[in-house]
Scaffold this active site. Structure first.
Site: not given
Length: 386
Positions: A249, A199, A203, A219, A139, A246, A253
């Protein structure tokens, strides 16, 4: 490094076996040239300004979009995934306004720490078996893990831009091992989102200008984590009690119905981070913050940004019992905290009290951004500040 078919098969069997032993839920292989569209999409993301203040994305465009630009010797890329699916709907805490909502991934140890050591163990065994060289990434390096995971067949990038798996839904941590060994690549996964837009609808801040496109500046994860300044006023009420990240979203799913809760004990949520009381978090000074979040990814944003987030949640809570602590934070050493405290207090105390405090504070406040918070929040600016 040339690898015979027989040796490649044996090496792949070792990789699969060691990945499972190390606690990974899925592993697949792709090639460094398997994501030809990714550089252009990333460049468009930056050109539109959707990366906000994340300057490192713009600074590493070439290396991020082309794996061989990061490491020219790479011949195969092994992508590994670890399921961190929750055992409950993480959105339920949003109804408990006196408590904070923390993104599922941040409710226990920093996953970078959990995964990197295990990836290094697997990488070491690859070198021991096949020779050559390896590099491990989780990452933080300029690696486009989600497109690589899609190319490797672990899932597909959904309309929320995160990886979706038919087995694990939207709850996967990703890591990669770059190797000079030549391995047989797996087949890329198809997109299975279809006409679904759950999704996007979930939001709270309309951060998706179109399916498969994210404007990070809108976001909540960006606003509460990457954003170093005040939370923009237009998003404060919409943030609700989300104090770090958050999951809306992801949680929306439909593919999550096939996901199992994470069985790995080290990824289980800390009890004190599932639904922490805002009253406790507001009282954290720097030392207490560092102690409480030892080993947590939350620690990296620092006490001031975190308390800023908690103050926004407090302002949205309607909990008048928090006003006492917020009054104290109006005098905090950090302008970021003071500004958020002003907004929170304006939402919880009578207009007359707030106006009195504003008039007094404006005589001594030295930070222009904090002064502006007072002026914007005054119930009747002209009369109250006359």
């Amino acid at each position: 490094m040339r690898t015979s078919i027989s040796d490649a098969s044996k090496l792949r069997a070792l990789i699969d076996r060691e990945a499972r032993r190390a606690g990974f839920d899925a592993v697949a292989v792709t090639t460094p040239d398997a994501i030809p569209l990714a550089p252009g999409r990333l460049a468009e993301f930056v050109a539109d300004g959707f990366h906000g203040s994340m300057d490192w994305i713009a600074e590493t465009l070439e290396r991020r979009g082309e794996p061989t630009a990061l490491w020219p010797q790479v011949r195969s890329i092994i992508v590994l995934a670890m399921n961190y699916g929750p055992d409950h709907d993480p959105r339920a805490v949003q109804a408990k306004r006196e408590r904070g909502a923390i993104s599922v991934y941040a409710q226990n140890r920093d996953y970078h720490d959990v995964m990197k050591g295990r990836l290094k163990e697997i990488a070491g065994k690859i070198v021991a078996r096949a020779g050559g060289d390896v590099k491990v990434f989780v990452d933080t390096a300029p690696v486009m893990e989600k497109p690589l995971a899609e190319a490797a067949g672990l899932g597909w990038q959904g309309k929320h831009t995160n990886l979706v798996s038919r087995e694990h839904g939207s709850w996967l941590f990703l890591g990669t091992i770059f190797t000079t060994a030549e391995l047989v690549p797996d087949t890329a996964e198809d997109d299975h989102c279809g006409s679904c837009h759950a999704c996007l609808d979930a939001c709270p801040t309309d951060a998706f200008p179109a399916p498969y496109r994210l404007d990070a500046r809108r976001c909540i994860s960006y606003l509460t984590i990457e954003n170093k300044g005040p939370i923009p006023h237009e998003f404060r009420e919409k943030i609700g009690n989300r104090i770090y990240g958050c999951d809306d979203c992801l949680a929306a799913c439909p593919w999550n119905k096939f996901a199992q809760a994470a069985s790995e004990a080290k990824l289980a949520a800390r009890d004190d981070l599932r639904e922490p009381p805002l009253a406790d978090l507001l009282q954290l000074d720097d030392a207490a913050f560092r102690s409480f979040f030892t080993g947590s990814p939350i620690k990296r944003i620092g006490r001031d940004r975190f308390v800023r987030n908690v103050l926004i949640a407090a302002g949205n809570s309607g909990d008048l019992s928090l006003a006492g602590t917020i009054r104290t934070l109006i005098g905090d050493a950090s302008p970021l905290v003071r500004g958020a405290a002003v907004w929170a207090l304006s939402r919880l105390v009578p207009d007359s009290e707030f106006a009195e405090r504003a008039i007094a504070a404006l005589k001594t406040e030295s930070d222009e951004a904090v002064k502006n918070e007072w002026l914007l929040a005054l119930p009747n600016p002209i009369e109250s500040h006359a």
